[in-house]
Motif scaffolding. Structure first.
Motif, short mmCIF file in Angstrom:
data_model
loop_
_atom_site.label_atom_id
_atom_site.label_comp_id
_atom_site.label_asym_id
_atom_site.label_seq_id
_atom_site.Cartn_x
_atom_site.Cartn_y
_atom_site.Cartn_z
N PRO A 144 -21.36 37.11 58.20
CA PRO A 144 -22.26 35.98 58.00
C PRO A 144 -23.47 36.05 58.94
O PRO A 144 -23.42 36.75 59.95
CB PRO A 144 -21.39 34.77 58.38
CG PRO A 144 -20.46 35.32 59.44
CD PRO A 144 -20.19 36.74 59.01
N ILE A 145 -24.53 35.37 58.57
CA ILE A 145 -25.64 35.12 59.50
C ILE A 145 -25.46 33.69 59.99
O ILE A 145 -25.39 32.76 59.18
CB ILE A 145 -27.00 35.27 58.81
CG1 ILE A 145 -27.19 36.72 58.31
CG2 ILE A 145 -28.13 34.90 59.76
CD1 ILE A 145 -28.50 36.93 57.56
N LEU A 146 -25.33 33.54 61.30
CA LEU A 146 -25.06 32.21 61.87
C LEU A 146 -26.15 31.89 62.88
O LEU A 146 -26.04 32.21 64.06
CB LEU A 146 -23.69 32.21 62.55
CG LEU A 146 -22.48 32.57 61.66
CD1 LEU A 146 -21.21 32.70 62.51
CD2 LEU A 146 -22.28 31.52 60.57
N ILE A 147 -27.23 31.30 62.39
CA ILE A 147 -28.41 31.10 63.25
C ILE A 147 -28.81 29.64 63.35
O ILE A 147 -28.74 28.88 62.38
CB ILE A 147 -29.58 31.97 62.74
CG1 ILE A 147 -29.34 33.43 63.14
CG2 ILE A 147 -30.92 31.49 63.29
CD1 ILE A 147 -30.45 34.39 62.79
N ASN A 148 -29.23 29.27 64.55
CA ASN A 148 -29.77 27.93 64.79
C ASN A 148 -31.17 28.08 65.38
O ASN A 148 -31.47 29.04 66.07
CB ASN A 148 -28.90 27.17 65.79
CG ASN A 148 -29.51 25.84 66.17
OD1 ASN A 148 -29.73 24.97 65.33
ND2 ASN A 148 -29.85 25.68 67.44
N GLN A 149 -32.02 27.10 65.10
CA GLN A 149 -33.36 27.08 65.68
C GLN A 149 -33.64 25.70 66.27
O GLN A 149 -33.43 24.68 65.61
CB GLN A 149 -34.39 27.39 64.58
CG GLN A 149 -35.82 27.08 64.99
CD GLN A 149 -36.86 27.61 64.02
OE1 GLN A 149 -37.32 28.72 64.12
NE2 GLN A 149 -37.23 26.79 63.06
N GLU A 200 -32.19 23.11 63.60
CA GLU A 200 -31.81 23.38 62.21
C GLU A 200 -31.00 24.66 62.18
O GLU A 200 -31.46 25.71 62.57
CB GLU A 200 -33.05 23.46 61.31
CG GLU A 200 -34.18 24.31 61.84
CD GLU A 200 -35.43 24.33 60.94
OE1 GLU A 200 -35.30 24.23 59.71
OE2 GLU A 200 -36.54 24.44 61.49
N GLY A 201 -29.76 24.52 61.71
CA GLY A 201 -28.91 25.69 61.54
C GLY A 201 -29.08 26.22 60.12
O GLY A 201 -29.21 25.44 59.18
N HIS A 202 -29.13 27.53 59.98
CA HIS A 202 -29.27 28.15 58.65
C HIS A 202 -28.32 29.33 58.58
O HIS A 202 -28.52 30.31 59.30
CB HIS A 202 -30.71 28.62 58.42
CG HIS A 202 -31.70 27.49 58.41
ND1 HIS A 202 -31.98 26.76 57.29
CD2 HIS A 202 -32.44 26.94 59.40
CE1 HIS A 202 -32.86 25.81 57.57
NE2 HIS A 202 -33.17 25.90 58.85
N THR A 203 -27.31 29.22 57.75
CA THR A 203 -26.30 30.27 57.72
C THR A 203 -26.16 30.87 56.33
O THR A 203 -26.46 30.23 55.33
CB THR A 203 -24.92 29.74 58.19
OG1 THR A 203 -24.40 28.84 57.21
CG2 THR A 203 -25.04 29.01 59.51
N ALA A 204 -25.71 32.12 56.32
CA ALA A 204 -25.53 32.86 55.07
C ALA A 204 -24.13 33.47 55.05
O ALA A 204 -23.69 34.03 56.06
CB ALA A 204 -26.58 33.96 54.96
N HIS A 205 -23.44 33.35 53.93
CA HIS A 205 -22.04 33.75 53.85
C HIS A 205 -21.72 34.54 52.58
O HIS A 205 -22.46 34.47 51.60
CB HIS A 205 -21.15 32.50 53.87
CG HIS A 205 -21.41 31.60 55.03
ND1 HIS A 205 -20.70 31.67 56.20
CD2 HIS A 205 -22.35 30.63 55.21
CE1 HIS A 205 -21.18 30.77 57.05
NE2 HIS A 205 -22.17 30.12 56.48
#
Lengths: 492, 492
Positions: B144-149, B173-178
């Motif tokens: 996964p991509i587990l990113i916060n900004q 804002e967290g934006h994640t990809a699974h």
């Protein structure tokens, strides 16, 4: 991840650009001149932020937040500031989009939603902040104001490079207000010293402290102090600035206070900042042809453990040793990653961590299990040693300190080797071309000579060092008398 | 600083606005709808940030930074997103100002510096981030991509209120990809739980976890989870949201990955955020007619020491006791300020710290020196006690814990007292007007009914609580059958 970087000696600029992308620090975005700071790069920036923030608070500053936008009229209030920054900037003129009546899949700017006054995306915040301070200051009891802001700013740069020059960048900007000229000058000096201490002792980057000449000064400042670093290609990089603003902004925004003696006077100001540009300085001070080299203070991962195994049973045995090590190292405040991914081979992992500058790498294989050892590799020197498992935690503790120190020493040695005293303009040009670095030369103190030298050589006066000793000489270009040497260099 | 606040019972809204300004939390700026967050307010926000950031990292997320600007075309790519946000926004159309040829003291927008494509100041970052993720994802190994900004965002709000609704605000804002739908839903749930835990246990704000109805959902989301808090005036406040975005953004920006099985599929997404709006929730949950009340976890100053003295000798004696206390308290990680300013009287200091919500106040006077005591006052209950000097550090330690707990209990009690089950629409309206709070009612599940109730009462469905029990009933408005109660309220 390919580790085939262009060599520094072949094309330094290309090496830098490739390294930033391949080490996963940042990349260009869909917005011209704006970068995406990737997690690994951002983690390094967060370490810088945390340490600077600690130092700012230790010296009595508080953080606050001011608006992103500056009404155009506020820039007009401070003429010099406007000259310096407000020209190349992002201008907000409208506040609404609407569906295109001719094509419902398109958005267009709603012409009815035009702002009465355009808003500038802040290129720096003096104008909006001093307009705010006006409401905060009545008497000496309200002073000093010691405020810092962590923020994004935008300057419409035409030629951009990741971290070094981007349209949007992240920075901190301190803005302080004081009762007296002396107090404001002391603050300007203090913050320049905070930056120097941070660069030297946290980032392992040696810097020269000095003041800027009039033409290199921040528009609107009476005096600009700076720290100047030297990159491996012999070009200088301004790593931080601290400005004594006199009463310029107080006058422009009418910020007056009643003194203890009941006298009304304008307040005295400073501003100071460092930015994500420091990431560029970090990379170009320490890294090598194999990739990033990070001082342990700034490394998101200080130690990585890579298992060398065949089959699950070996991995389990290695994991037992690794997990114990991880716990012990974390207990000592050392950041460590055990990379047991089965999707990548050890060789690929080695290459990745070398490229990303992890200071220490531990490899554990079946032979190590037998012998009770691990293989410990240093990123900076690329040297390896076998260490007894029981001694590895202590060894790592002292090695991390040694690496931090050794990177600083190496960079200082390089910098010192690249400060050359010259006594003629021919020598000036010869050294600049053959060796680069800082050129220590006499200068007659005029803007004309400074500009002429810049035209002829592209070198600028980086600073008049604070530790310059008085020395009678004659200007390297005009031959006119001079009392001290200044430092010239080509610069980022 | 005047402490004469409007009483909550007289005008809650006015009380709030006055409190924010008088307690030095924030103020309006020269830019319409944008606020200045003052150092005291920002210090509280920093405590929220630090705790949230810790929780995000603990759950495997990393921070990164994406551009402030979003090219207009990227909004067009995700139609629903465009509908939701891209309309009322700040639009950058030009990149240069120039001196007005008719008046050199003025700046005008340079018509030659028009952008080919307009840039939108991000109202949220899904578009720019998903456009970036496209380049990051090829295979399941990249997930996964587990990113916060942590960032500033801008939405062109017409009616603004400090912290609650501002054109520019700060948020994460967290934006994640699974890889899978299930994994993305689990992430959505996890982050909603992180927010709930943070609100309850760090901010002492009780919240109800649930899902939004279709019409209250984030545009572009398949499901929006939220935490809903209740303010003292009986209005609800959405304190955090976590969105399951399905494959909407992946499809809009063509983000596909090759699965372990070699199949090509779109990735699954989530996004989640909280903002400086939480400052409003904090204020309106705990504060009273005397000013701010802060849970100790969020108090920039947890304990203040005020000396009561006549003459320098007394001050010196008191300072000795105070300095010792300061050291002991700091040693226990308690933040403490000794306010020995000679420019303000004790009464003025008491009023200031009451207004600013410092949880505990110590006063030390000559009589205390004689008796070996100090006076200890609690902000939340306004109660006072004399404590033996030797016991004061321990007493403070346990009092801070008690205050944190007691504020949470008090707010929970209030919230629970303001959840009313109703069974008719008359009762619904009567309770809403007389008491406010959450109204637990059966609803037929249609958008029409929801809209009609909103038109008639201004109440919206805040959420369908996760812990709602199955219960056969009939819709409070339409009489149609319903299987569970939902929570209605007027809301901020």
């Amino acid at each position: 991840m390919s580790k085939n970087l262009t060599k520094r000696s072949e094309d330094y600029s290309k090496w830098y650009n490739e390294l930033v992308v391949k080490a996963d620090l940042a990349e260009n975005s869909a917005v011209r001149g704006c970068m995406v700071i990737k997690p690994y790069g951002y983690a390094i920036w967060e370490k810088m932020q945390a340490e600077l923030d600690r130092k700012f608070k230790e010296t009595g500053h508080q953080n606050a937040y001011f608006p992103l936008f500056v009404p155009k009229s506020l820039f007009e209030a401070e003429e010099k500031n406007a000259e310096g920054f407000a020209k190349e900037c992002a201008v907000v003129t409208h506040y609404r989009l609407k569906t295109d009546p001719e094509d419902a899949s398109k958005l267009i700017v709603d012409p009815k939603a035009k702002l009465e006054e355009e808003l500038i995306v802040r290129p720096t915040s003096e104008a909006i902040i001093w307009n705010t301070y006006k409401g905060w200051v009545q008497s000496y009891r309200d002073l000093p104001i010691l405020i810092n802001q962590w923020a994004n700013v935008v300057r419409w740069e035409m030629r951009t490079r990741l971290f070094l020059r981007t349209a949007e960048f992240l920075w901190q900007e301190g803005h302080t207000a004081h009762e007296t000229r002396q107090e404001a000058i002391a603050e300007t000096e203090q913050m320049n010293n905070v930056y120097a201490d941070f660069a030297e002792n946290f980032m392992a980057i040696p810097v020269i402290k000095g003041r800027k000449t009039e033409s290199e000064r921040f528009a609107g400042a009476e005096d600009t102090y700076c720290i100047e670093a030297l990159m491996q290609d012999g070009k200088a990089l301004q790593a931080g600035t601290s400005h004594f603003l006199g009463q310029n902004f107080a006058k422009a925004f009418d910020v007056k206070f009643t003194s203890k003696e009941g006298k009304l006077d304008y307040v005295w100001a400073t501003s100071w900042g460092v930015s994500t540009r420091l990431m560029g300085a970090l990379i170009m001070t320490h890294s090598d042809d194999n990739g990033l080299v990070l001082p342990p203070n700034l490394a998101p991962i200080q130690v990585v453990i890579v298992p060398i195994y065949k089959g699950e049973e070996q991995l389990n045995q290695i994991s037992e040793v690794a997990d114990e090590l991880v716990n012990e190292l974390r207990g000592k405040g050392i950041s460590v990653k055990f990379d047991n991914r089965d999707t990548h081979r050890p060789g690929a992992k080695f290459a990745q961590y070398e490229l990303q500058g992890v200071p220490l790498r531990i490899a554990i294989g079946p032979k190590d299990l037998e012998k009770g050892t691990v293989e410990l590799a240093r990123r900076d020197t690329l040297s390896k040693q076998f260490v007894n498992k029981d001694e590895v935690v202590d060894t790592i503790g002292s090695l991390l300190e040694e690496i931090q120190k050794s990177l600083h020493e190496k960079a200082t040695q390089f910098r010192d080797d690249h400060i050359t005293e010259v006594s003629s303009f021919d020598e000036f040009k010869e050294v600049l071309e053959s060796k680069g670095g800082f050129i220590s030369a006499h200068w007659d103190g005029t803007v004309e000579t400074e500009q002429k030298i810049k035209e002829l050589t592209k070198a600028t006066i980086r600073c008049i060092p604070f530790d310059a000793k008085e020395e009678n000489g004659s200007c390297v270009y005009s031959g006119k008398p001079s009392k001290e040497r200044v430092l010239f260099a080509k610069a980022y």
